[in-house]
Design a protein around this motif. Sequence first.
Motif, PDB file in Angstrom:
ATOM      1  N   UNK A 116      -9.727  -0.497  11.328  1.00 52.12           N
ATOM      2  CA  UNK A 116     -10.130  -0.003  10.010  1.00 52.12           C
ATOM      3  C   UNK A 116      -9.082   0.879   9.333  1.00 52.12           C
ATOM      4  N   UNK A 117      -8.310   1.651  10.123  1.00 50.54           N
ATOM      5  CA  UNK A 117      -7.329   2.572   9.547  1.00 50.54           C
ATOM      6  C   UNK A 117      -5.945   1.956   9.401  1.00 50.54           C
ATOM      7  N   UNK A 118      -5.787   0.714   9.826  1.00 58.59           N
ATOM      8  CA  UNK A 118      -4.471   0.076   9.780  1.00 58.59           C
ATOM      9  C   UNK A 118      -4.113  -0.354   8.359  1.00 58.59           C
ATOM     10  N   UNK A 119      -2.862  -0.138   7.938  1.00 63.04           N
ATOM     11  CA  UNK A 119      -2.434  -0.633   6.635  1.00 63.04           C
ATOM     12  C   UNK A 119      -2.387  -2.157   6.584  1.00 63.04           C
ATOM     13  N   UNK A 120      -2.432  -2.798   7.764  1.00 57.00           N
ATOM     14  CA  UNK A 120      -2.448  -4.259   7.819  1.00 57.00           C
ATOM     15  C   UNK A 120      -3.835  -4.823   7.539  1.00 57.00           C
ATOM     16  N   UNK A 121      -4.847  -3.972   7.554  1.00 57.72           N
ATOM     17  CA  UNK A 121      -6.216  -4.405   7.282  1.00 57.72           C
ATOM     18  C   UNK A 121      -6.298  -4.999   5.873  1.00 57.72           C
ATOM     19  N   UNK A 122      -6.880  -6.182   5.710  1.00 59.22           N
ATOM     20  CA  UNK A 122      -6.960  -6.790   4.375  1.00 59.22           C
ATOM     21  C   UNK A 122      -7.769  -5.980   3.377  1.00 59.22           C
ATOM     22  N   UNK A 124      -7.402  -2.620   3.212  1.00 55.03           N
ATOM     23  CA  UNK A 124      -6.691  -1.349   3.039  1.00 55.03           C
ATOM     24  C   UNK A 124      -6.090  -1.238   1.640  1.00 55.03           C
ATOM     25  N   UNK A 125      -5.709  -0.006   1.286  1.00 58.30           N
ATOM     26  CA  UNK A 125      -5.056   0.228  -0.006  1.00 58.30           C
ATOM     27  C   UNK A 125      -3.721  -0.508  -0.071  1.00 58.30           C
ATOM     28  N   UNK A 126      -3.005  -0.548   1.062  1.00 59.80           N
ATOM     29  CA  UNK A 126      -1.705  -1.215   1.103  1.00 59.80           C
ATOM     30  C   UNK A 126      -1.823  -2.713   0.848  1.00 59.80           C
ATOM     31  N   UNK A 127      -2.956  -3.291   1.228  1.00 59.83           N
ATOM     32  CA  UNK A 127      -3.178  -4.727   1.019  1.00 59.83           C
ATOM     33  C   UNK A 127      -3.788  -5.009  -0.357  1.00 59.83           C
ATOM     34  N   UNK A 128      -3.942  -3.967  -1.173  1.00 55.17           N
ATOM     35  CA  UNK A 128      -4.583  -4.109  -2.478  1.00 55.17           C
ATOM     36  C   UNK A 128      -3.998  -5.196  -3.362  1.00 55.17           C
ATOM     37  N   UNK A 129      -2.664  -5.254  -3.552  1.00 56.24           N
ATOM     38  CA  UNK A 129      -2.099  -6.294  -4.426  1.00 56.24           C
ATOM     39  C   UNK A 129      -2.393  -7.711  -3.946  1.00 56.24           C
ATOM     40  N   UNK A 130      -2.237  -7.946  -2.635  1.00 61.09           N
ATOM     41  CA  UNK A 130      -2.520  -9.282  -2.101  1.00 61.09           C
ATOM     42  C   UNK A 130      -4.005  -9.609  -2.227  1.00 61.09           C
ATOM     43  N   UNK A 131      -4.854  -8.595  -2.001  1.00 61.33           N
ATOM     44  CA  UNK A 131      -6.299  -8.799  -2.116  1.00 61.33           C
ATOM     45  C   UNK A 131      -6.687  -9.129  -3.560  1.00 61.33           C
ATOM     46  N   UNK A 132      -6.111  -8.400  -4.512  1.00 60.39           N
ATOM     47  CA  UNK A 132      -6.415  -8.639  -5.926  1.00 60.39           C
ATOM     48  C   UNK A 132      -5.960 -10.032  -6.350  1.00 60.39           C
TER      49      UNK A 132
END
Length: 222
Positions: A116-122, A124-132
């Motif tokens: 849950x705390x990993x930036x690799x989590x889909x 996560x905030x870091x994955x925001x652009x790819x998720x969007x």
Amino acid sequence: MTQTRPAKSERTRALIVETALRLFRERGYEATTMRAIAKEAGVSVGNAYYYFGSKEELIQAYYDELQEEHQAACRAVLESERDFAPRLLGVLKARVDTMIPYHQFAGKFFKFAAEPTSPLNPFSAESGPARAAAIAIYREVVDGSTLKLDPDFRAELPELLWLYSMGIVLYWVHDSSPGCRKTYLLIERTVPLVDKMVAMSRLPVLRSVTRELVEIIREVRA
């Protein structure tokens, strides 16, 4: 010179990503260091860190690259189909098509991405652009179709479809059948069910349930 430098920079960046993915497959994500990636790619450690501040950023680059491949693979079905079910079916199959080359690698880093705390989590905030970008494809699936839906439900449906696709991806990670045949079968069998459930949301008897679902989604998101 102004044209050559960006081209060389992009090639170096792509080489680092390609090398990292190979080493992740061969040695595992945790055992692969940025120093090892730089050495295998033939660049300095400082140069590797210039492009990517961490291994996590390399995975984000992989997410972005995979998303671009998926968008390109979806074009044909989205431009030729108007019915919702064929559009969704084509997009989901294209998703698996683009992921197949990375199947062995996906299983190795999944345990890190699931944290849950990993930036690799889909999620996560870091994955925001790819998720969007991924949700935008499902928005195109809905908006470009002949579906007639309650406006509020239409607005939330793309994200629900993305969550459904994440379930498909999770199954794919663990699918050991030849060519991931079972994942394709899962898509083919579940898309008609999703199509029926979406169509049923227009029935008067289910409108209150649909509105309640929308309220739950928005409340949880807030």
